[in-house]
Design a protein around this motif. Structure first.
Motif, PDB file in Angstrom:
ATOM      1  N   VAL A   1       3.355   3.488   5.757  1.00  0.00           N
ATOM      2  CA  VAL A   1       2.119   3.257   5.021  1.00  0.00           C
ATOM      3  C   VAL A   1       1.748   4.490   4.195  1.00  0.00           C
ATOM      4  CG1 VAL A   1      -0.386   2.923   5.308  1.00  0.00           C
ATOM      5  CG2 VAL A   1       1.233   1.520   6.604  1.00  0.00           C
ATOM      6  N   PHE A   2       1.944   5.665   4.779  1.00  0.00           N
ATOM      7  CA  PHE A   2       1.686   6.924   4.078  1.00  0.00           C
ATOM      8  C   PHE A   2       2.653   7.099   2.906  1.00  0.00           C
ATOM      9  CE2 PHE A   2       3.117  11.483   4.021  1.00  0.00           C
ATOM     10  CZ  PHE A   2       2.056  11.978   3.270  1.00  0.00           C
ATOM     11  N   LYS A   3       3.951   6.918   3.158  1.00  0.00           N
ATOM     12  CA  LYS A   3       4.952   7.108   2.113  1.00  0.00           C
ATOM     13  C   LYS A   3       4.846   6.041   1.020  1.00  0.00           C
ATOM     14  CE  LYS A   3       7.195  10.736   3.711  1.00  0.00           C
ATOM     15  NZ  LYS A   3       8.580  10.735   4.160  1.00  0.00           N
ATOM     16  N   MET A   4       4.334   4.876   1.383  1.00  0.00           N
ATOM     17  CA  MET A   4       4.131   3.789   0.430  1.00  0.00           C
ATOM     18  C   MET A   4       2.986   4.112  -0.526  1.00  0.00           C
ATOM     19  SD  MET A   4       3.441  -0.186   1.475  1.00  0.00           S
ATOM     20  CE  MET A   4       2.786  -1.376   0.288  1.00  0.00           C
ATOM     21  N   GLY A   5       2.116   5.029  -0.109  1.00  0.00           N
ATOM     22  CA  GLY A   5       1.008   5.453  -0.961  1.00  0.00           C
ATOM     23  C   GLY A   5      -0.315   4.789  -0.661  1.00  0.00           C
ATOM     24  N   LEU A   6      -0.414   4.110   0.493  1.00  0.00           N
ATOM     25  CA  LEU A   6      -1.659   3.435   0.856  1.00  0.00           C
ATOM     26  C   LEU A   6      -2.669   4.373   1.484  1.00  0.00           C
ATOM     27  CD1 LEU A   6      -0.352   0.056   2.340  1.00  0.00           C
ATOM     28  CD2 LEU A   6      -0.764   0.700  -0.036  1.00  0.00           C
ATOM     29  N   ALA A   7      -2.247   5.579   1.842  1.00  0.00           N
ATOM     30  CA  ALA A   7      -3.139   6.569   2.453  1.00  0.00           C
ATOM     31  C   ALA A   7      -2.722   7.952   1.994  1.00  0.00           C
ATOM     32  CB  ALA A   7      -3.081   6.473   3.974  1.00  0.00           C
ATOM     33  N   SER A   8      -3.678   8.864   1.937  1.00  0.00           N
ATOM     34  CA  SER A   8      -3.398  10.213   1.444  1.00  0.00           C
ATOM     35  C   SER A   8      -2.795  11.117   2.509  1.00  0.00           C
ATOM     36  CB  SER A   8      -4.674  10.850   0.888  1.00  0.00           C
ATOM     37  OG  SER A   8      -5.682  10.904   1.894  1.00  0.00           O
ATOM     38  N   THR A   9      -2.964  10.755   3.779  1.00  0.00           N
ATOM     39  CA  THR A   9      -2.394  11.536   4.882  1.00  0.00           C
ATOM     40  C   THR A   9      -1.859  10.573   5.939  1.00  0.00           C
ATOM     41  OG1 THR A   9      -4.450  11.636   6.178  1.00  0.00           O
ATOM     42  CG2 THR A   9      -4.100  13.373   4.525  1.00  0.00           C
ATOM     43  N   ARG A  10      -1.004  11.089   6.814  1.00  0.00           N
ATOM     44  CA  ARG A  10      -0.509  10.249   7.912  1.00  0.00           C
ATOM     45  C   ARG A  10      -1.638   9.882   8.871  1.00  0.00           C
ATOM     46  NH1 ARG A  10       4.037  13.734   7.346  1.00  0.00           N
ATOM     47  NH2 ARG A  10       5.938  12.595   6.761  1.00  0.00           N
ATOM     48  N   SER A  11      -2.589  10.774   9.036  1.00  0.00           N
ATOM     49  CA  SER A  11      -3.727  10.491   9.905  1.00  0.00           C
ATOM     50  C   SER A  11      -4.524   9.300   9.376  1.00  0.00           C
ATOM     51  CB  SER A  11      -4.633  11.725  10.005  1.00  0.00           C
ATOM     52  OG  SER A  11      -5.780  11.455  10.774  1.00  0.00           O
TER      53      SER A  11
ATOM     54  N   SER B   1       2.578  -5.146   3.756  1.00  0.00           N
ATOM     55  CA  SER B   1       1.519  -5.461   2.789  1.00  0.00           C
ATOM     56  C   SER B   1       0.152  -5.277   3.442  1.00  0.00           C
ATOM     57  CB  SER B   1       1.669  -6.903   2.280  1.00  0.00           C
ATOM     58  OG  SER B   1       1.624  -7.822   3.371  1.00  0.00           O
ATOM     59  N   ILE B   2      -0.897  -5.454   2.641  1.00  0.00           N
ATOM     60  CA  ILE B   2      -2.276  -5.344   3.124  1.00  0.00           C
ATOM     61  C   ILE B   2      -2.817  -6.751   3.365  1.00  0.00           C
ATOM     62  CG2 ILE B   2      -4.601  -4.506   2.594  1.00  0.00           C
ATOM     63  CD1 ILE B   2      -3.295  -2.581   0.582  1.00  0.00           C
TER      64      ILE B   2
ATOM     65  N   ASP C   1      -9.671   1.345  -5.730  1.00  0.00           N
ATOM     66  CA  ASP C   1      -8.905   2.007  -6.801  1.00  0.00           C
ATOM     67  C   ASP C   1      -7.444   2.245  -6.421  1.00  0.00           C
ATOM     68  OD1 ASP C   1     -11.247   2.172  -8.348  1.00  0.00           O
ATOM     69  OD2 ASP C   1     -11.789   4.090  -7.430  1.00  0.00           O
ATOM     70  N   LEU C   2      -6.938   1.508  -5.435  1.00  0.00           N
ATOM     71  CA  LEU C   2      -5.571   1.723  -4.983  1.00  0.00           C
ATOM     72  C   LEU C   2      -4.547   1.399  -6.063  1.00  0.00           C
ATOM     73  CD1 LEU C   2      -3.806   2.566  -2.617  1.00  0.00           C
ATOM     74  CD2 LEU C   2      -3.851   0.205  -1.795  1.00  0.00           C
ATOM     75  N   THR C   3      -4.803   0.343  -6.842  1.00  0.00           N
ATOM     76  CA  THR C   3      -3.861  -0.050  -7.890  1.00  0.00           C
ATOM     77  C   THR C   3      -3.658   1.074  -8.895  1.00  0.00           C
ATOM     78  OG1 THR C   3      -4.510  -2.378  -7.685  1.00  0.00           O
ATOM     79  CG2 THR C   3      -3.332  -1.747  -9.679  1.00  0.00           C
ATOM     80  N   SER C   4      -4.738   1.714  -9.316  1.00  0.00           N
ATOM     81  CA  SER C   4      -4.621   2.810 -10.283  1.00  0.00           C
ATOM     82  C   SER C   4      -3.975   4.036  -9.651  1.00  0.00           C
ATOM     83  CB  SER C   4      -5.997   3.181 -10.837  1.00  0.00           C
ATOM     84  OG  SER C   4      -6.872   3.570  -9.798  1.00  0.00           O
ATOM     85  N   THR C   5      -4.244   4.266  -8.369  1.00  0.00           N
ATOM     86  CA  THR C   5      -3.642   5.396  -7.658  1.00  0.00           C
ATOM     87  C   THR C   5      -2.135   5.222  -7.539  1.00  0.00           C
ATOM     88  OG1 THR C   5      -5.655   5.736  -6.350  1.00  0.00           O
ATOM     89  CG2 THR C   5      -3.631   6.732  -5.511  1.00  0.00           C
ATOM     90  N   LEU C   6      -1.700   3.995  -7.251  1.00  0.00           N
ATOM     91  CA  LEU C   6      -0.272   3.732  -7.064  1.00  0.00           C
ATOM     92  C   LEU C   6       0.526   3.877  -8.354  1.00  0.00           C
ATOM     93  CD1 LEU C   6      -0.221   0.712  -4.571  1.00  0.00           C
ATOM     94  CD2 LEU C   6       0.277   3.112  -4.111  1.00  0.00           C
TER      95      LEU C   6
ATOM     96  N   ASP D   1       6.191  -2.700  -4.978  1.00  0.00           N
ATOM     97  CA  ASP D   1       5.608  -3.513  -6.047  1.00  0.00           C
ATOM     98  C   ASP D   1       4.175  -3.043  -6.208  1.00  0.00           C
ATOM     99  OD1 ASP D   1       4.251  -5.502  -7.532  1.00  0.00           O
ATOM    100  OD2 ASP D   1       5.749  -7.007  -6.967  1.00  0.00           O
ATOM    101  N   LYS D   2       3.918  -2.276  -7.261  1.00  0.00           N
ATOM    102  CA  LYS D   2       2.620  -1.634  -7.428  1.00  0.00           C
ATOM    103  C   LYS D   2       1.527  -2.610  -7.835  1.00  0.00           C
ATOM    104  CE  LYS D   2       4.645   2.864  -8.538  1.00  0.00           C
ATOM    105  NZ  LYS D   2       4.699   4.000  -9.495  1.00  0.00           N
ATOM    106  N   GLU D   3       1.893  -3.748  -8.391  1.00  0.00           N
ATOM    107  CA  GLU D   3       0.897  -4.739  -8.772  1.00  0.00           C
ATOM    108  C   GLU D   3       0.463  -5.563  -7.563  1.00  0.00           C
ATOM    109  OE1 GLU D   3      -0.587  -5.008 -11.706  1.00  0.00           O
ATOM    110  OE2 GLU D   3       0.549  -3.269 -12.386  1.00  0.00           O
ATOM    111  N   LYS D   4       1.427  -6.051  -6.797  1.00  0.00           N
ATOM    112  CA  LYS D   4       1.117  -6.863  -5.622  1.00  0.00           C
ATOM    113  C   LYS D   4       0.794  -6.001  -4.395  1.00  0.00           C
ATOM    114  CE  LYS D   4       4.053 -10.730  -7.041  1.00  0.00           C
ATOM    115  NZ  LYS D   4       5.223 -11.574  -6.664  1.00  0.00           N
TER     116      LYS D   4
END
Length: 204
Positions: A100-110, A142-143, A155-160, A172-175
């Motif tokens: 989840v962290f490496k996928m970019g859904l969170a800024s840290t592993r915590s 997925s979420i 704002d996750l879409t813009s961050t990704l 898949d940055k859109e989905k």
């Protein structure tokens, strides 16, 4: 939370690298040990001290408790499919919270661990709330639809759009869907962590 951040960043400065993953980690501003004599303190360590530091660096980077980390180490030592260093990093990298962290859904592993704990993540369409769940090649992450409007994903879409996952993750940055397309690649991690020193620490 400020106290937790300060304590964690003291560990980062003591270990000589950012293990908390925060963008505002104190180590980036003060890359020397904490304390009034931090800048002048010698970094010379005994063999045991070096092993202990390497262990702490890896354990804290993934946010693991000692017992959990030790179990990974001995599981890696016992298995025969790959060398021990590769196995250690494979067990750590294939954790769901790390994905989840490496996928970019969170800024840290915590933060990733909290996202999993709170039931926001699906693996192959099934809700998984266990951060240590091991993803495998072919898995789709997925979420939950019910979670997409939550503030944590704002704002996750813009961050990704600016995020580039490692080569073993297809995103898949859109989905906002990630897939494990190969065994986690860990060559870069081998240069950051001295796995052999960590193994020697536990086998001493």
């Amino acid at each position: 939370m400020a106290g937790v951040s300060t304590k964690t960043c003291k560990s980062c400065r003591r270990l000589g690298m950012s293990v908390c993953g925060r963008l505002n980690c104190a180590f980036k501003r003060k890359p020397y040990p904490p304390g009034v004599h931090g800048k002048s303190r010698s970094r010379g360590l005994s063999e045991f001290g070096t092993q202990l530091r390497e262990k702490q660096k890896l354990k804290l980077s993934y946010g693991l408790r000692e017992r959990q980390f030790k179990n990974y180490l001995f599981s890696a030592i016992k298995q025969k499919a790959m060398n021990t260093a590769e196995a250690v990093l494979y067990y750590l990298e294939s954790r769901l919270d790390n994905f989840v962290f490496k996928m970019g859904l969170a800024s840290t592993r915590s933060a990733a661990r909290q996202i999993v704990n709170h039931g926001h993540i699906l693996v192959n369409g099934k809700k998984i709330t266990i951060p240590s769940y091991r993803v495998k090649v072919g898995d789709e992450i997925s979420i939950r639809n019910e979670s997409r409007a939550r503030g944590v994903f704002k704002d996750l879409t813009s961050t990704l759009k600016k995020h580039e996952p490692p080569v073993w993750i297809s995103l898949d940055k859109e989905k906002i869907v990630g897939r494990v397309i190969s065994v986690p690649q860990n060559e870069a991690l081998k240069s950051v962590y001295n796995i052999n020193a960590i193994v020697e620490y536990y086998l001493r």
